[in-house]
Design a protein around this motif. Structure first.
Motif, PDB file in Angstrom:
ATOM      1  N   LEU A 170     -23.649  22.194  20.095  1.00  0.00           N
ATOM      2  CA  LEU A 170     -24.229  21.097  20.867  1.00  0.00           C
ATOM      3  C   LEU A 170     -25.426  20.494  20.134  1.00  0.00           C
ATOM      4  N   LEU A 171     -26.269  21.341  19.546  1.00  0.00           N
ATOM      5  CA  LEU A 171     -27.412  20.831  18.786  1.00  0.00           C
ATOM      6  C   LEU A 171     -26.947  20.004  17.591  1.00  0.00           C
ATOM      7  N   THR A 172     -25.907  20.488  16.907  1.00  0.00           N
ATOM      8  CA  THR A 172     -25.370  19.742  15.764  1.00  0.00           C
ATOM      9  C   THR A 172     -24.789  18.411  16.209  1.00  0.00           C
ATOM     10  N   GLU A 173     -24.086  18.440  17.330  1.00  0.00           N
ATOM     11  CA  GLU A 173     -23.468  17.216  17.858  1.00  0.00           C
ATOM     12  C   GLU A 173     -24.524  16.170  18.201  1.00  0.00           C
ATOM     13  N   VAL A 174     -25.594  16.607  18.840  1.00  0.00           N
ATOM     14  CA  VAL A 174     -26.655  15.672  19.221  1.00  0.00           C
ATOM     15  C   VAL A 174     -27.397  15.175  17.986  1.00  0.00           C
ATOM     16  N   GLY A 175     -27.640  16.079  17.020  1.00  0.00           N
ATOM     17  CA  GLY A 175     -28.340  15.675  15.811  1.00  0.00           C
ATOM     18  C   GLY A 175     -27.546  14.684  14.982  1.00  0.00           C
ATOM     19  N   THR A 176     -26.235  14.855  14.934  1.00  0.00           N
ATOM     20  CA  THR A 176     -25.391  13.952  14.146  1.00  0.00           C
ATOM     21  C   THR A 176     -25.314  12.566  14.768  1.00  0.00           C
ATOM     22  N   SER A 177     -25.220  12.525  16.092  1.00  0.00           N
ATOM     23  CA  SER A 177     -25.068  11.234  16.774  1.00  0.00           C
ATOM     24  C   SER A 177     -26.395  10.553  17.048  1.00  0.00           C
TER      25      SER A 177
END
Length: 252
Positions: A170-177
């Motif tokens: 989830l952290l990666t997903e938010v950071g990427t977007s």
């Protein structure tokens, strides 16, 4: 040897007491070490070993559990069993000052969940549910490790928890977007079906794992270019040149 019959009576050694009461061996040691405070029975020596009468152990444990239950907060039994209450009222029913003291067995298993306009969730419980949790309490945890929990020390509580990977994802997903990180606890709680407090703890640990441990290794500092450390020979020569006339080894 944990149990044997002596003069027609059943006796237990410390391992037998732990097995009979289903507690850790270290808990039995703690009871025995502080037997004046806990009321643990005195043992006796037989065939060079220490023993305790089974009847004495049972009487001790019954009194011990009763004393632990007496330490619990007083429960508010007023109201109808089917009334729905929030976390603040649930805490008051259990005699706690704050909802933060609610046990996870209650906080993470609400009877109803109300979605608020700002994305947060409100947990609701029937009074009968709160009362049932109160009745299931046994008192403060005894000193000593729970049987079967001894093992290698984990680097953090969620080291082997698969939910940590979901938090990292989830952290990666938010950071990427490039999304706003507000409300991540609510989103992770929704995905995993856990309480928001548990989700926040998972996210906190996930951030620590993602950032990696700090590098506190001291770095060697090289001397400035062109600066040479004096060699032992040069140092000795300098010392000799400073000797006063008349001293052994001084130049005439």
């Amino acid at each position: 040897m944990a149990r044997r019959t002596i003069d027609g009576r059943t006796a237990l050694d410390r391992s037998g007491v732990a097995a009979h009461l289903r507690v850790a061996y270290t808990t039995v040691n703690n009871w025995h070490r502080h037997r004046t405070r806990f009321g643990f029975p005195d043992g006796f020596t037989y065939d060079g070993a220490e023993w305790f009468w089974l009847n004495d152990i049972d009487r001790f444990h019954t009194a011990h559990l009763k004393a632990k239950r007496a330490e619990l907060t007083k429960v508010d039994r007023r109201g109808r069993p089917d009334d729905l209450v929030g976390s603040g009222t649930a805490a008051k029913i259990l005699g706690y000052r704050s909802y933060r003291n609610l046990p996870d067995t209650l906080y993470n298993q609400p009877d109803r969940i109300q979605q608020l306009a700002d994305g947060r969730v409100r947990r609701l419980w029937f009074r009968r549910t709160v009362w049932a949790v109160a009745d299931a309490r046994t008192g403060r945890q005894s000193t000593g490790r729970t049987p079967g929990t001894t093992g290698a020390r984990k680097p953090h509580p969620y080291a082997d928890d698969p939910r940590l990977q979901a938090a990292l994802a989830l952290l990666t997903e938010v950071g990427t977007s490039g999304q706003n990180r507000r409300g991540l606890g609510v989103e992770l709680a929704r995905r995993l079906g856990v309480g928001e407090r548990t989700a926040q703890r998972l996210l906190t640990q996930a951030r620590l794992v993602a950032d990696g441990p700090p590098d506190n290794t001291p770095q060697a500092t090289a001397p400035p270019t062109g600066t040479a450390h004096p060699t032992p020979t040069a140092h000795t020569a300098t010392a000799r040149s400073r000797r006063m006339p008349g001293q052994p080894g001084a130049r005439p």
